[in-house]
Design an enzyme around this catalytic site. Structure first.
Site, PDB file in Angstrom:
ATOM      1  CG  HIS A 152       8.820   7.124   2.243  1.00 21.25           C
ATOM      2  ND1 HIS A 152       8.925   7.055   0.846  1.00 21.25           N
ATOM      3  CD2 HIS A 152       8.054   6.280   2.749  1.00 21.25           C
ATOM      4  CE1 HIS A 152       8.187   5.940   0.465  1.00 21.25           C
ATOM      5  NE2 HIS A 152       7.707   5.624   1.561  1.00 21.25           N
ATOM      6  CE  LYS A 176       9.282   3.058   0.548  1.00 22.86           C
ATOM      7  NZ  LYS A 176       9.180   1.459   0.847  1.00 22.86           N
ATOM      8  CB  SER A 227       4.566   7.004   2.003  1.00 24.88           C
ATOM      9  OG  SER A 227       2.979   6.854   2.205  1.00 24.88           O
TER      10      SER A 227
END
Length: 388
Positions: free
Chosen positions: A206, A238, A178
């Site tokens: 992610h 996300k 990240s």
């Protein structure tokens, strides 16, 4: 213990340029936002595909609220497991190519729940040195022997695995890291794990949406399967643009989590309306390949521009593009100077990253434009010329 002690510690944190402050977002997530009453061009959101404010996702949330109300009302095992939750779990299982998926309220809870349901003091957990805090905390809280291997280094992992005689061995890594934006070397890590009869757990928070065919993440990107990565974690806040998280895996894994994952058993389910919104965002994430193509073009534009400016980037092919600064005070100065030019980017400092590696964490969305990236590069050129 006294309030004076706490006050002194806070003062010291400020003097080290490590003090964190909340900012007030007054608009939806988008390339242009309003923060503390001012308009900014923002490059600091994890809304990688631009779905957090997508009209179809918003409409699905509204329909969900009309159908189910607002709150989940109870834990999944009492009376909080709705049809919307069940349909989302089935869709996520199909999306990941796993027999089952299990919803959690947050990514932090998914990681803590999974690791602690699988391991105890008889076991060992092996984690990448720069794993997300939730993964590190999960390993430490499990009571298993906790070891950290060198970042993305399969040889370092192998050395530690070979020395362990634990009942169970679990290798834990982020899919996309990240704060660095690089991708885990899953083929080599899985090979090392398999040789020592260890399982692999990947938190692809992610990676989903941005990496792999159809946005199916890092495991798909490397053409790996459930025999290679037994525990697959994803977050929905996300690229999915909503909220919550999930663990995908075998029937036996998911049933074990249902029975033993305390962060699943002892918490209220996510609002069913959020599950319905996520079903809508999953369809967009999976089907609209242009969003990943757009991201790739923006990332290439940015990296080419930074190279011309002499800015130090990390080896990242993902929407996370950190500019290395080093000193925390200098990172704060640059972030403030960029903000004065109307662009919002956060300065990431220890303890989130190691000492001496403060950075500007630039993140991209498929809804950014080439013109906005050009503006960012122009401001970075202006600000970087003033560095000591």
């Amino acid at each position: 213990m006294s309030f004076d002690q706490l006050r002194d510690e806070l003062t010291a944190r400020k003097s080290q340029s490590l003090y964190r402050q909340r900012r007030m977002l007054e608009s939806p997530q988008a390339p242009e936002v309003q923060v503390d009453g001012k308009r900014y061009l923002a490059f600091c959101s994890n809304d990688y595909l631009g779905l957090a404010n997508h009209p179809d996702v918003i409409q699905a949330l509204k329909q969900g609220a009309d159908q189910y109300g607002v709150g989940g009302g109870a834990s999944h095992l009492v009376n909080g497991h709705s049809l919307a939750h069940h349909e989302l779990e089935e869709a996520l299982a199909e999306f990941t190519g796993r027999p089952r998926a299990l919803l959690f309220s947050t990514g932090y809870m998914a990681n803590l729940g999974a690791v602690n349901a699988l391991l105890d003091k008889r076991d060992a957990v092996f984690e990448d040195r720069i794993n997300h805090a939730s993964l590190l905390d999960a390993g430490l809280l499990s009571g298993a022997r906790f070891q950290r291997y060198l970042h993305n280094d399969a040889q370092s992992l192998t050395q530690r695995l070979e020395r362990s005689d634990a009942r169970r061995k679990l290798v834990v890594t982020d899919g996309v890291f990240s704060m660095d934006g690089d991708i885990a070397d899953l083929p080599e890590l899985c090979k090392s794990a398999k040789a020592q009869n260890a399982w692999v757990m990947v938190d692809d928070a992610h990676g989903f949406g941005c990496v792999g065919k159809g946005g199916r993440g890092c495991v798909e990107h490397f053409d790996l399967g459930q025999d290679d990565v037994q525990v697959l974690v994803g977050t929905l806040g996300k690229a999915f643009g909503t909220a919550g998280a999930f663990v995908a895996g075998s029937e036996e894994l998911i049933e074990t989590l249902v029975q033993h994952a305390r962060t699943y058993i002892y918490t209220t389910s996510m609002p069913p309306a959020v599950a319905m919104a996520t079903l809508a965002s999953l369809k967009i994430l999976r089907d609209e390949e242009w969003r990943r193509d757009k991201l790739a073009a923006l990332i290439n534009q940015f990296r080419d521009g930074c190279e011309q400016l002499g800015l130090e980037l990390m080896d990242s092919p993902t929407p996370i593009q950190p500019i290395m600064v080093g000193d925390s005070a200098e990172a704060m100065r640059m972030s403030a100077a960029i903000e004065a030019e109307g662009i919002f980017i956060g300065a990431i400092r220890p303890p989130t990253v190691p000492q001496g590696s403060a950075r500007l964490r630039v993140t991209f969305s498929a809804t950014h434009t080439e013109a906005q990236v050009t503006r960012l590069l122009d401001v970075l050129e202006k600000v970087s010329q003033k560095r000591d």
